[in-house]
Design a protein around this motif. Sequence first.
Motif, PDB file in Angstrom:
ATOM      1  N   PRO A 351       0.815  -1.224   0.000  1.00  0.00           N
ATOM      2  CA  PRO A 351       0.000   0.000   0.000  1.00  0.00           C
ATOM      3  C   PRO A 351       0.846   1.271   0.000  1.00  0.00           C
ATOM      4  CG  PRO A 351      -0.812  -1.583   1.599  1.00  0.00           C
ATOM      5  CD  PRO A 351       0.504  -2.095   1.130  1.00  0.00           C
ATOM      6  N   ASN A 352       2.033   1.199   0.631  1.00  0.00           N
ATOM      7  CA  ASN A 352       2.892   2.377   0.720  1.00  0.00           C
ATOM      8  C   ASN A 352       3.848   2.401  -0.474  1.00  0.00           C
ATOM      9  OD1 ASN A 352       4.013   4.681   1.728  1.00  0.00           O
ATOM     10  ND2 ASN A 352       5.153   3.667   3.361  1.00  0.00           N
ATOM     11  N   ILE A 353       3.260   2.453  -1.655  1.00  0.00           N
ATOM     12  CA  ILE A 353       4.014   2.206  -2.880  1.00  0.00           C
ATOM     13  C   ILE A 353       5.091   3.242  -3.143  1.00  0.00           C
ATOM     14  CG2 ILE A 353       2.364   3.441  -4.353  1.00  0.00           C
ATOM     15  CD1 ILE A 353       3.702   0.244  -5.583  1.00  0.00           C
ATOM     16  N   LEU A 354       4.832   4.507  -2.855  1.00  0.00           N
ATOM     17  CA  LEU A 354       5.800   5.548  -3.183  1.00  0.00           C
ATOM     18  C   LEU A 354       7.051   5.437  -2.305  1.00  0.00           C
ATOM     19  CD1 LEU A 354       3.512   8.646  -3.886  1.00  0.00           C
ATOM     20  CD2 LEU A 354       4.500   6.995  -5.475  1.00  0.00           C
ATOM     21  N   ASN A 355       6.866   5.160  -1.034  1.00  0.00           N
ATOM     22  CA  ASN A 355       8.027   4.946  -0.169  1.00  0.00           C
ATOM     23  C   ASN A 355       8.806   3.714  -0.593  1.00  0.00           C
ATOM     24  OD1 ASN A 355       7.660   7.187   1.474  1.00  0.00           O
ATOM     25  ND2 ASN A 355       6.323   6.092   2.903  1.00  0.00           N
ATOM     26  N   LEU A 356       8.093   2.722  -1.120  1.00  0.00           N
ATOM     27  CA  LEU A 356       8.735   1.499  -1.585  1.00  0.00           C
ATOM     28  C   LEU A 356       9.670   1.795  -2.758  1.00  0.00           C
ATOM     29  CD1 LEU A 356       8.612  -1.679  -1.225  1.00  0.00           C
ATOM     30  CD2 LEU A 356       7.022  -1.638  -3.136  1.00  0.00           C
ATOM     31  N   PHE A 357       9.229   2.637  -3.696  1.00  0.00           N
ATOM     32  CA  PHE A 357       9.997   2.901  -4.898  1.00  0.00           C
ATOM     33  C   PHE A 357      11.057   3.984  -4.744  1.00  0.00           C
ATOM     34  CE2 PHE A 357       6.250   1.378  -7.714  1.00  0.00           C
ATOM     35  CZ  PHE A 357       6.737   0.082  -7.640  1.00  0.00           C
ATOM     36  N   ARG A 358      10.963   4.771  -3.706  1.00  0.00           N
ATOM     37  CA  ARG A 358      11.866   5.913  -3.567  1.00  0.00           C
ATOM     38  C   ARG A 358      13.350   5.541  -3.688  1.00  0.00           C
ATOM     39  NH1 ARG A 358       9.865  10.556  -1.786  1.00  0.00           N
ATOM     40  NH2 ARG A 358       8.128   9.437  -0.823  1.00  0.00           N
ATOM     41  N   PRO A 359      13.802   4.409  -3.075  1.00  0.00           N
ATOM     42  CA  PRO A 359      15.231   4.069  -3.175  1.00  0.00           C
ATOM     43  C   PRO A 359      15.691   3.719  -4.586  1.00  0.00           C
ATOM     44  CG  PRO A 359      14.223   2.935  -1.305  1.00  0.00           C
ATOM     45  CD  PRO A 359      13.111   3.516  -2.115  1.00  0.00           C
ATOM     46  N   LEU A 360      14.757   3.391  -5.493  1.00  0.00           N
ATOM     47  CA  LEU A 360      15.155   3.026  -6.846  1.00  0.00           C
ATOM     48  C   LEU A 360      15.914   4.150  -7.545  1.00  0.00           C
ATOM     49  CD1 LEU A 360      12.007   1.158  -8.257  1.00  0.00           C
ATOM     50  CD2 LEU A 360      14.202   0.158  -7.615  1.00  0.00           C
ATOM     51  N   ARG A 361      15.620   5.375  -7.155  1.00  0.00           N
ATOM     52  CA  ARG A 361      16.246   6.533  -7.795  1.00  0.00           C
ATOM     53  C   ARG A 361      17.769   6.504  -7.651  1.00  0.00           C
ATOM     54  NH1 ARG A 361      14.817   9.877 -11.869  1.00  0.00           N
ATOM     55  NH2 ARG A 361      15.635  11.970 -11.592  1.00  0.00           N
ATOM     56  N   GLN A 362      18.248   5.843  -6.590  1.00  0.00           N
ATOM     57  CA  GLN A 362      19.682   5.824  -6.308  1.00  0.00           C
ATOM     58  C   GLN A 362      20.416   4.708  -7.047  1.00  0.00           C
ATOM     59  OE1 GLN A 362      20.234   5.718  -2.015  1.00  0.00           O
ATOM     60  NE2 GLN A 362      18.172   6.540  -1.734  1.00  0.00           N
ATOM     61  N   THR A 363      19.691   3.807  -7.695  1.00  0.00           N
ATOM     62  CA  THR A 363      20.309   2.648  -8.325  1.00  0.00           C
ATOM     63  C   THR A 363      20.832   2.972  -9.723  1.00  0.00           C
ATOM     64  OG1 THR A 363      18.265   1.835  -9.347  1.00  0.00           O
ATOM     65  CG2 THR A 363      18.695   1.181  -7.069  1.00  0.00           C
ATOM     66  N   GLN A 364      21.556   1.992 -10.301  1.00  0.00           N
ATOM     67  CA  GLN A 364      22.073   2.118 -11.658  1.00  0.00           C
ATOM     68  C   GLN A 364      21.361   1.150 -12.601  1.00  0.00           C
ATOM     69  OE1 GLN A 364      24.534   4.478 -12.413  1.00  0.00           O
ATOM     70  NE2 GLN A 364      24.062   5.106 -10.317  1.00  0.00           N
ATOM     71  N   LEU A 365      20.101   0.879 -12.313  1.00  0.00           N
ATOM     72  CA  LEU A 365      19.348  -0.088 -13.102  1.00  0.00           C
ATOM     73  C   LEU A 365      19.202   0.360 -14.560  1.00  0.00           C
ATOM     74  CD1 LEU A 365      16.427  -0.983 -10.651  1.00  0.00           C
ATOM     75  CD2 LEU A 365      18.369  -2.439 -11.268  1.00  0.00           C
ATOM     76  N   LYS A 366      19.311  -0.635 -15.452  1.00  0.00           N
ATOM     77  CA  LYS A 366      19.062  -0.387 -16.871  1.00  0.00           C
ATOM     78  C   LYS A 366      17.766  -1.050 -17.335  1.00  0.00           C
ATOM     79  CE  LYS A 366      23.938   0.053 -18.133  1.00  0.00           C
ATOM     80  NZ  LYS A 366      25.032  -0.481 -18.987  1.00  0.00           N
TER      81      LYS A 366
END
Length: 488
Positions: A351-366
């Motif tokens: 349910p807390n989807i935005l907090n869940l995704f926030r750390p993705l910004r710091q990754t180097q995912l392609k």
Amino acid sequence: MSTQIPLECLEQIFKHLLNYRSTLFNCLLVNRSWCRQVVPLLWSRPFSRLQWKSSLRLIQTYISCMTKDQKSFFTDLDIFIPESSSPLFSYAKYLRKFNYNELSSCVNIWYCDYYQHGDGNIKSDEYIKINLITKELGKFIISHSNLIHELYISKTFGFSQIMDITSFPGAKSSLSHLRKIRITGARYMETKDINDFSNILIGLSQICTQVRDIEIYKFHETSSRIIEGLITLIKSQQNLSKFTVSYWNLNLEPLIFALETQMGLSLHQCDGLDSKIFQTIINSPVGLKKLYLTDNDMSTGTLITLLRNTSGTLNQLTLDERVTISSTSIFETIATHCSSLSHLDIKVLNPNILNLFRPLRQTQLKHLVLNNVSSKGLYDDEVFPEIGKFLPKTLQNLGLIYWDFTLQSLQSFLRNCDCPIKKIFLYKDSGLNDDHLNIITQYARDKGILKSLKFLIRSCGKISIPSQEAIKRAQEVIPLVQGNNRFN
């Protein structure tokens, strides 16, 4: 003046048609040159997705390739094989993917047609004949095939026998080039089945050493003797890069200990996945490259420990929704410790989807695939666009599965994406309409980066949604636009 396509180019074109057998078959009829190119491809995986009549013809063709002495086997079973002209090709030698269970199924269909049996009318003693015929055809195929790349052995049907094909004539030559092995058991197996499986594994370990992909399915407590054979097979491989275990109730630790090279590990519905199981991987100087975990009983703490200790080599990660329900610690661990991670495929139920995704910004995912397995009411038009703000700036490929969005929210989501997305895959329950596709087309025109768009297409009679006109407009801007009528 006519221009002839070089054979090398034709070969590459035909290889891309392997999954379109009817199209490939039409190419077969063009001329002799095309025929010689296409026949080996058509007969490289002849057992895949066969219907009743195709199964009949397949077995009949293989029988026609046998010598008169080999056909005498059928006479001994009181089966009359009519005289036929010699085939144009030695079809068995082209086999690259051998599935013994599919061969047994095709023989079963051929046998029913020969004796004009209806479904379910086969007597128990007749299955002995079916197994004998399957074994004889298996010997014929193995003895004539010189380059089998994939091998599938299974105990799917109660009547089918597990044959040690490594003891067949010519097995050492035909199986020495194996690259993929898949072994499927059953919940209840007789001692003979277990011994046969074990013999196959030991035999394969002595024949092939260049297997890259091993898959093991559906082995339970009664199958513990197979572990020794698996360990022997694993240790004999020099280039193993992927190991998959599914529906496994036995102790995994001996198998994990046997893995010594950098590789991908896939575990699905396996019991007892604690930190002890992964200690060997954690301590390995080479490390884990790919990790696929779904429907297991691994705790969040164990997963975090594993991610932290394999962060130097881990490149691809697939997780199910259960690890994302309780906290954002998984994503935080990925962002903080997994600097080498470039591919993430995850099911989302939080349910807390935005907090869940926030750390993705710091990754180097392609490469990122977000599979929404929540109830439809969980996400609204205000939340979906915000996810775009948290996508990594390095992201090139994005997959969004089972997400509902309006035209406005899709437009806002794309506006918030500041990453160089080259490929987008969208699977929306109700599909995309023309307006959705026009928004994505405009996004591609503005950015000038998007190279590929794949989506679900719906058919209503002769009308498709989105329309062919909208698809053509998208193709003017996006090099590859592909709509599928089913989700793969």
